[in-house]
Design a protein around this motif. Structure first.
Motif, mmCIF file in Angstrom:
data_model
loop_
_atom_site.group_PDB
_atom_site.id
_atom_site.type_symbol
_atom_site.label_atom_id
_atom_site.label_comp_id
_atom_site.label_asym_id
_atom_site.label_seq_id
_atom_site.Cartn_x
_atom_site.Cartn_y
_atom_site.Cartn_z
ATOM 1 N N ARG A 37 -5.393 -2.672 -6.821
ATOM 2 C CA ARG A 37 -4.211 -1.940 -6.141
ATOM 3 C C ARG A 37 -3.592 -0.962 -6.554
ATOM 4 N NH1 ARG A 37 -0.748 -6.668 -7.728
ATOM 5 N NH2 ARG A 37 0.627 -5.802 -6.196
ATOM 6 N N ILE A 38 -3.929 -0.670 -7.910
ATOM 7 C CA ILE A 38 -3.398 0.647 -8.276
ATOM 8 C C ILE A 38 -4.335 1.888 -7.587
ATOM 9 C CG2 ILE A 38 -3.601 2.239 -10.426
ATOM 10 C CD1 ILE A 38 -2.287 -0.318 -12.104
ATOM 11 N N GLU A 39 -5.537 1.645 -7.642
ATOM 12 C CA GLU A 39 -6.460 2.461 -6.890
ATOM 13 C C GLU A 39 -6.001 2.952 -5.404
ATOM 14 O OE1 GLU A 39 -8.754 4.697 -8.217
ATOM 15 O OE2 GLU A 39 -8.156 3.775 -10.161
ATOM 16 N N ALA A 40 -5.738 1.801 -4.910
ATOM 17 C CA ALA A 40 -5.005 1.873 -3.589
ATOM 18 C C ALA A 40 -3.906 2.703 -3.285
ATOM 19 C CB ALA A 40 -5.287 0.329 -2.633
ATOM 20 N N LEU A 41 -2.960 2.336 -4.230
ATOM 21 C CA LEU A 41 -1.670 3.047 -4.485
ATOM 22 C C LEU A 41 -1.950 4.407 -4.774
ATOM 23 C CD1 LEU A 41 1.351 2.650 -4.268
ATOM 24 C CD2 LEU A 41 1.267 2.321 -6.852
ATOM 25 N N VAL A 42 -2.716 4.911 -5.548
ATOM 26 C CA VAL A 42 -3.155 6.107 -5.669
ATOM 27 C C VAL A 42 -3.436 6.945 -4.368
ATOM 28 C CG1 VAL A 42 -4.610 8.080 -7.328
ATOM 29 C CG2 VAL A 42 -3.662 6.338 -8.304
ATOM 30 N N SER A 43 -4.555 6.047 -3.947
ATOM 31 C CA SER A 43 -5.247 6.917 -2.709
ATOM 32 C C SER A 43 -4.073 7.039 -1.630
ATOM 33 C CB SER A 43 -6.209 5.778 -2.271
ATOM 34 O OG SER A 43 -6.911 6.617 -0.890
ATOM 35 N N CYS A 44 -3.292 5.863 -1.524
ATOM 36 C CA CYS A 44 -2.295 5.949 -0.615
ATOM 37 C C CYS A 44 -1.247 6.998 -0.796
ATOM 38 C CB CYS A 44 -1.557 4.546 -0.708
ATOM 39 S SG CYS A 44 -0.397 4.395 0.782
ATOM 40 N N TYR A 45 -0.938 7.273 -2.194
ATOM 41 C CA TYR A 45 -0.033 8.488 -2.449
ATOM 42 C C TYR A 45 -0.597 9.740 -1.938
ATOM 43 C CZ TYR A 45 3.247 11.624 -4.888
ATOM 44 O OH TYR A 45 4.089 12.513 -4.887
ATOM 45 N N ASN A 46 -1.955 10.043 -2.120
ATOM 46 C CA ASN A 46 -2.650 11.053 -1.966
ATOM 47 C C ASN A 46 -2.699 11.474 -0.622
ATOM 48 O OD1 ASN A 46 -3.050 11.649 -4.922
ATOM 49 N ND2 ASN A 46 -4.955 10.609 -4.767
ATOM 50 N N GLN A 47 -2.578 10.450 0.383
ATOM 51 C CA GLN A 47 -2.584 10.662 1.846
ATOM 52 C C GLN A 47 -1.555 10.670 2.480
ATOM 53 O OE1 GLN A 47 -5.530 7.921 3.519
ATOM 54 N NE2 GLN A 47 -7.055 8.532 1.921
ATOM 55 N N ASP A 48 -0.431 9.851 2.150
ATOM 56 C CA ASP A 48 0.954 9.542 2.667
ATOM 57 C C ASP A 48 2.011 9.268 1.774
ATOM 58 O OD1 ASP A 48 3.011 9.283 4.233
ATOM 59 O OD2 ASP A 48 1.856 7.936 5.618
ATOM 60 N N LYS A 49 2.517 10.225 1.054
ATOM 61 C CA LYS A 49 3.571 10.042 -0.002
ATOM 62 C C LYS A 49 4.560 8.924 0.507
ATOM 63 C CE LYS A 49 3.072 14.196 -2.108
ATOM 64 N NZ LYS A 49 1.652 14.645 -1.762
ATOM 65 N N HIS A 50 5.134 9.108 1.663
ATOM 66 C CA HIS A 50 6.179 8.126 2.106
ATOM 67 C C HIS A 50 5.944 6.872 2.195
ATOM 68 C CE1 HIS A 50 8.815 11.612 2.783
ATOM 69 N NE2 HIS A 50 7.917 12.007 3.486
#
Length: 183
Positions: A37-50
């Motif tokens: 879940r944390i890896e997904a959050l990091v990746s999500c942030y890198n692609q779409d901060k909002h």
């Protein structure tokens, strides 16, 4: 930052975490491991901060409403991940520190047995709240210990919050001196 194949194998990391459309669902799915879940959050942030901010906000709201342990563990682990933005980590620590389980009130009309039971339960609530404070303050200490390039307003807020906890005074003092001496 590149992901190493050995990291994926060691942690049981699944390929679906890298699927952009599925990241938000993975972050929000409490049955997925905290690491994934944390890896997904990091990746999500890198692609779409909002989108990542929306996930974090939702998770913090859920924790504030429920106080469930799995969300507490997730928010605490977020504090240890320097790849996450500093304000994410700070918001996670603040959420941990702000949550407080409420005690039950007793009425004068309540049976003595009920009052005794409520007092015992309220003592357990106080113990859980103390434990939550310890978890939150240790998360805050982890953030302060790895400040690095955290923006100054976040650093000031983190150090000021950490100063409230006597068990973390040495770290707070060191971070305060680092902040004051930062040029």
């Amino acid at each position: 930052m590149a992901t190493q194949i050995c990291d994926l194998i060691e942690e049981g990391y699944v390929e679906e975490v890298l699927d952009y459309d599925n990241q938000q669902n993975i972050v929000m799915d409490l049955s997925v491991s905290i690491h994934n879940r944390i890896e997904a959050l990091v990746s999500c942030y890198n692609q779409d901060k909002h989108r990542a901010v929306e996930c974090l906000s939702t998770l913090i709201s859920q924790y504030q409403m429920s106080g469930i342990k799995i969300l507490e563990d997730f928010l605490r682990r977020m504090c240890d991940v320097p790849r996450l933005p500093s304000f994410f980590r700070l918001e996670a620590a603040k959420a941990l520190l702000e949550y407080e389980e409420l005690e039950d009130d007793t009425d004068d009309e309540d049976d003595e047995e009920i009052v005794k039971s409520m007092r015992i339960e309220n003592e357990e609530v106080r113990k859980r709240n103390i434990k939550r404070t310890e978890v939150g303050s240790s998360g805050l200490e982890a953030i302060c210990s790895t400040m690095g390039e955290i923006p100054t307003p976040c650093r000031v807020e983190a150090v000021c919050l950490l100063m409230k906890y006597t068990e973390h005074k040495p770290t707070a003092e060191r971070c305060f001196l680092d902040l004051v001496n930062d040029v």
